[in-house]
Design a protein around this motif. Structure first.
Motif, PDB file in Angstrom:
ATOM      1  N   GLN A  68       0.816  -1.203   0.000  1.00  0.00           N
ATOM      2  CA  GLN A  68       0.000   0.000   0.000  1.00  0.00           C
ATOM      3  C   GLN A  68       0.855   1.260   0.000  1.00  0.00           C
ATOM      4  O   GLN A  68       0.332   2.364  -0.152  1.00  0.00           O
ATOM      5  N   ASN A  69       2.151   1.077   0.172  1.00  0.00           N
ATOM      6  CA  ASN A  69       3.081   2.207   0.171  1.00  0.00           C
ATOM      7  C   ASN A  69       3.387   2.601  -1.267  1.00  0.00           C
ATOM      8  O   ASN A  69       4.022   1.845  -2.006  1.00  0.00           O
ATOM      9  N   GLU A  70       2.949   3.754  -1.690  1.00  0.00           N
ATOM     10  CA  GLU A  70       3.109   4.188  -3.074  1.00  0.00           C
ATOM     11  C   GLU A  70       4.574   4.329  -3.471  1.00  0.00           C
ATOM     12  O   GLU A  70       4.944   4.047  -4.614  1.00  0.00           O
ATOM     13  N   MET A  71       5.421   4.762  -2.537  1.00  0.00           N
ATOM     14  CA  MET A  71       6.837   4.956  -2.868  1.00  0.00           C
ATOM     15  C   MET A  71       7.530   3.625  -3.162  1.00  0.00           C
ATOM     16  O   MET A  71       8.388   3.545  -4.045  1.00  0.00           O
ATOM     17  N   ILE A  72       7.161   2.578  -2.441  1.00  0.00           N
ATOM     18  CA  ILE A  72       7.763   1.272  -2.702  1.00  0.00           C
ATOM     19  C   ILE A  72       7.326   0.739  -4.062  1.00  0.00           C
ATOM     20  O   ILE A  72       8.139   0.204  -4.825  1.00  0.00           O
ATOM     21  N   LEU A  73       6.053   0.895  -4.389  1.00  0.00           N
ATOM     22  CA  LEU A  73       5.574   0.450  -5.696  1.00  0.00           C
ATOM     23  C   LEU A  73       6.225   1.255  -6.812  1.00  0.00           C
ATOM     24  O   LEU A  73       6.612   0.698  -7.852  1.00  0.00           O
ATOM     25  N   THR A  74       6.367   2.564  -6.594  1.00  0.00           N
ATOM     26  CA  THR A  74       7.054   3.399  -7.590  1.00  0.00           C
ATOM     27  C   THR A  74       8.513   2.985  -7.729  1.00  0.00           C
ATOM     28  O   THR A  74       9.044   2.882  -8.841  1.00  0.00           O
ATOM     29  N   GLY A  75       9.166   2.749  -6.595  1.00  0.00           N
ATOM     30  CA  GLY A  75      10.560   2.309  -6.635  1.00  0.00           C
ATOM     31  C   GLY A  75      10.727   0.971  -7.315  1.00  0.00           C
ATOM     32  O   GLY A  75      11.704   0.752  -8.053  1.00  0.00           O
ATOM     33  N   LEU A  76       9.777   0.052  -7.101  1.00  0.00           N
ATOM     34  CA  LEU A  76       9.844  -1.253  -7.745  1.00  0.00           C
ATOM     35  C   LEU A  76       9.697  -1.121  -9.258  1.00  0.00           C
ATOM     36  O   LEU A  76      10.449  -1.742 -10.022  1.00  0.00           O
ATOM     37  N   LEU A 224      11.746   9.232  -9.252  1.00  0.00           N
ATOM     38  CA  LEU A 224      12.713   8.477 -10.047  1.00  0.00           C
ATOM     39  C   LEU A 224      13.556   7.531  -9.193  1.00  0.00           C
ATOM     40  O   LEU A 224      14.383   6.796  -9.733  1.00  0.00           O
ATOM     41  N   TYR A 225      13.351   7.528  -7.873  1.00  0.00           N
ATOM     42  CA  TYR A 225      14.173   6.716  -6.978  1.00  0.00           C
ATOM     43  C   TYR A 225      14.010   5.227  -7.280  1.00  0.00           C
ATOM     44  O   TYR A 225      12.892   4.747  -7.486  1.00  0.00           O
ATOM     45  N   PRO A 226      15.114   4.476  -7.288  1.00  0.00           N
ATOM     46  CA  PRO A 226      15.014   3.008  -7.381  1.00  0.00           C
ATOM     47  C   PRO A 226      14.598   2.423  -6.044  1.00  0.00           C
ATOM     48  O   PRO A 226      14.664   3.087  -4.998  1.00  0.00           O
ATOM     49  N   LEU A 227      14.193   1.172  -6.064  1.00  0.00           N
ATOM     50  CA  LEU A 227      13.690   0.522  -4.861  1.00  0.00           C
ATOM     51  C   LEU A 227      14.731   0.477  -3.754  1.00  0.00           C
ATOM     52  O   LEU A 227      14.408   0.660  -2.577  1.00  0.00           O
TER      53      LEU A 227
END
Length: 292
Positions: A68-76, A224-227
């Motif tokens: 549910q964490n948007e930043m983790i999904l974006t990083g993935l 743009l951050y990677p996971l």
């Protein structure tokens, strides 16, 4: 004739097996514990400490919070994109460079190789590299992560050595049939080089998957951050607020449980790649190191 081992040889073999077993356990258990703890309730983790063989109080709440964490999904998503595009760029450049430098007809190839090997021992340093990236307009773009390390000198040497070890008769036969260099490379050389290609794909892909330092230097846009950089923030900087809470109302053990789940999510995908190329791995490394 069947060779019978002496008592001393049997003792030595037993010692070797014991030592390797201990090393395997010491390497595997931390990851296994993190996986088990990520599936366990917070109270059970606190009760059993750092030793659990099976999940206690099975729960998937930590994984729900992670996904549910948007930043983790974006990083993935970003990491998968960087791995695919970055590995493709790496392989294209490495293959063409290795093929050219492995051909005896290329004039000045020894001088070129000397220059490439020199980069393995000397570099401009972090500040000059940052200035180059900034002046080229790559700062805060995905290309800052992909272009500066577009080719590894060590991987180039391995692939070049592998190509040099292939029979010269293959190229000569192709030239007699009228093939040019592109046809020789794609129709003759590469089909026989699957082991080294698999190894190179693995090396480059794992490098991109685990990369975080370049992103921390060259990127400001968190989108743009990677996971791995996001994982670093969670593990080291304790950004529990990204999971919908804050440091004041989330206990230390809950934060650890969320970190365990995040580590598993970021580690499992790259581990799943190994079984598919394991048969090529040892063969590719060894064949690329036997002949110069």
């Amino acid at each position: 004739m069947r060779y019978k081992k002496t008592f001393g040889e049997k003792v030595f073999d037993a010692f070797v097996y014991l030592l390797l077993s201990l090393l395997m356990i010491a390497t595997f258990y931390p990851l296994y514990y993190i996986f088990v703890a990520s599936l366990s309730s917070v109270s059970e983790i606190a009760k059993h400490g750092t030793f659990m063989l099976f999940p206690k109080g099975f729960t998937l709440e930590s994984y729900k919070a992670v996904f549910q964490n948007e930043m983790i999904l974006t990083g993935l998503r970003n990491t998968i994109f960087y791995v695919i595009l970055g590995t493709a760029i790496n392989m294209i450049l490495t293959i063409f460079a290795a093929y050219g430098l492995s051909r005896k007809w290329l004039k000045g190839r020894k001088i070129i190789m000397f220059g490439i090997v020199l980069t393995m021992f000397f570099s401009g340093g972090l500040i000059p590299s940052f200035m180059v990236v900034q002046n080229l307009g790559l700062y805060n773009t995905i290309w800052a992560l992909l272009l500066p390390g577009a080719m590894s000198a060590w991987n180039l040497i391995m692939m070049r050595t592998y190509f040099m070890g292939l029979p010269v008769s293959l190229e000569e036969s192709a030239r007699i049939d009228g093939a040019n260099d592109f046809q020789i490379l794609f129709r003759v050389i590469l089909p026989t080089a699957k082991p080294i290609l698999a190894v190179m794909v693995l090396f480059y892909a794992v490098g991109h998957w685990n990369s975080w330092f370049s992103a921390s230097i060259y990127l400001q846009n968190r989108e743009l951050y990677p996971l791995q950089l996001i994982l670093r923030e969670i593990l080291i900087q304790g950004r529990v607020a990204d999971f919908g809470g804050n440091s004041a109302n989330v206990t230390h053990q809950v934060a650890k449980n969320l970190k365990y789940a995040t580590i598993i999510v970021s580690t499992i995908p790259i581990l799943l790649v190994y079984p598919f190329i394991q048969k090529y791995f040892v063969k590719g490394v060894m064949l690329g190191s036997l002949k110069e």
